[in-house]
Design an enzyme around this catalytic site. Structure first.
Site, PDB file in Angstrom:
ATOM      1  N   HIS A  81      10.239  29.990 -28.746  1.00 56.06           N
ATOM      2  CA  HIS A  81      10.747  29.563 -30.048  1.00 56.06           C
ATOM      3  C   HIS A  81      10.218  28.178 -30.411  1.00 56.06           C
ATOM      4  O   HIS A  81      10.040  27.306 -29.551  1.00 56.06           O
ATOM      5  CB  HIS A  81      12.271  29.525 -30.040  1.00 56.06           C
ATOM      6  CG  HIS A  81      12.913  30.867 -30.220  1.00 56.06           C
ATOM      7  ND1 HIS A  81      12.680  31.673 -31.313  1.00 56.06           N
ATOM      8  CD2 HIS A  81      13.791  31.551 -29.426  1.00 56.06           C
ATOM      9  CE1 HIS A  81      13.382  32.786 -31.203  1.00 56.06           C
ATOM     10  NE2 HIS A  81      14.058  32.744 -30.067  1.00 56.06           N
ATOM     11  N   CYS A 123       7.275  29.794 -33.905  1.00 52.78           N
ATOM     12  CA  CYS A 123       7.552  29.485 -35.307  1.00 52.78           C
ATOM     13  C   CYS A 123       7.204  28.020 -35.591  1.00 52.78           C
ATOM     14  O   CYS A 123       7.281  27.167 -34.714  1.00 52.78           O
ATOM     15  CB  CYS A 123       9.027  29.721 -35.612  1.00 52.78           C
ATOM     16  SG  CYS A 123       9.561  31.433 -35.462  1.00 52.78           S
TER      17      CYS A 123
END
Length: 284
Positions: A169, A225
């Site tokens: 992430h 991301c």
């Protein structure tokens, strides 16, 4: 709740864990004490502590009365680098949490296979950080990733080839120092980010980009991301599917130099700063 403070020496933003009274900057190694309004001024900061990760430390400091959680390196020896090639590979699945990802550990294994079999990296020169590792100091926690980044660039010589791969992430947070064109810092989310906080792009840049000397090359692959400028490099290349490309100037408005010390860094990102990445299934 994490508290954001600036380093007392270089002003780098630092995330103070709950209950901590001091923190050591991973950029300049200065200790920042969090003042208690009912107490006197803190003592002069000692130098940064020694580490088993073999990056040239100053003499050992005295024992602090309230040690920071970041003033020591993990136990255990990292792999020795051979043939002037060295790599850090992080794959985080956040298993059994609401953030769980399916493909990140597989990404890490595939990257190791590629480096060993195609680019002839010795296995002993690759530091793997995944949740599958039995050694607690090889799990992709914030502390372990920080120490691994220091190990990656320490002692590098002209001609060395370095690789930093991260699959997990990524996020963003508001920038308050004027270093970002869009006003946001990009961040990596270690396995323990909810408790210990994220790793900010300023720290990544200061740790594995700016120290690189002439004729040292670093390739970074960030599959997360908001990863477009995760290394805070001064220039960004955009390329379309036809091969046409354009360079964008991403030097910070503050004027701080975010490039290397003569080396070369090439970063491949999974998406733009304002975009998100996702797990996917591909059938052949």
């Amino acid at each position: 709740m994490l508290m954001l403070v600036n380093c007392s020496n270089c002003r780098t933003p630092l995330q103070l864990p709950p209950g901590a009274k001091s923190i050591i900057c991973a950029v300049c190694h200065a200790i920042t004490h969090i003042a208690d309004p009912r107490s006197g001024p803190p003592p002069p900061p000692p130098p940064y502590s020694t580490s088993n990760y073999h990056y040239a430390p100053p003499p050992p400091p005295p024992v602090l009365s309230a040690p920071s959680p970041y003033n020591h390196a993990p136990q255990g020896q990292p792999p020795a680098a051979h043939g002037h090639k060295r790599a850090v590979i992080c794959g985080i699945s956040y298993k059994n949490s609401r953030y769980e990802l399916k493909g990140c550990i597989n990404d890490a294994k595939c990257m190791k296979f590629l480096l060993v079999n195609r680019f002839k990296f010795p296995e002993s020169s690759i530091l793997m950080l995944t949740e599958e590792e039995t050694d607690p100091y090889r799990r992709p926690t914030k502390h372990n990733i920080r120490m691994a980044m220091h190990w990656l660039v320490q002692g590098c010589q002209p001609g060395d080839s370095l690789v930093f791969h991260y699959s997990g992430h990524g996020s963003q947070q508001r920038n308050y120092t004027g270093d970002e064109v869009d006003g946001f810092d990009e961040t990596l989310c270690p396995l323990d980010f909810e408790a210990q906080g994220m790793i900010v792009d300023d720290e990544i840049n200061a740790t594995i980009v700016r120290p690189l000397a002439r004729e040292v090359k670093l390739h970074a692959i960030i599959d997360a991301c908001h990863s477009g400028t995760m290394l805070d490099l001064p220039y960004l290349c955009r390329m379309d599917r036809s091969g046409r490309y354009v360079w964008e100037d991403h030097r910070p408005p503050s004027g701080v130099w975010k490039g290397t010390n003569g080396g070369e860094v090439i970063s491949f990102s999974g998406c733009d700063d304002d975009q998100t990445s996702a797990d996917t299934s591909v059938k052949f």
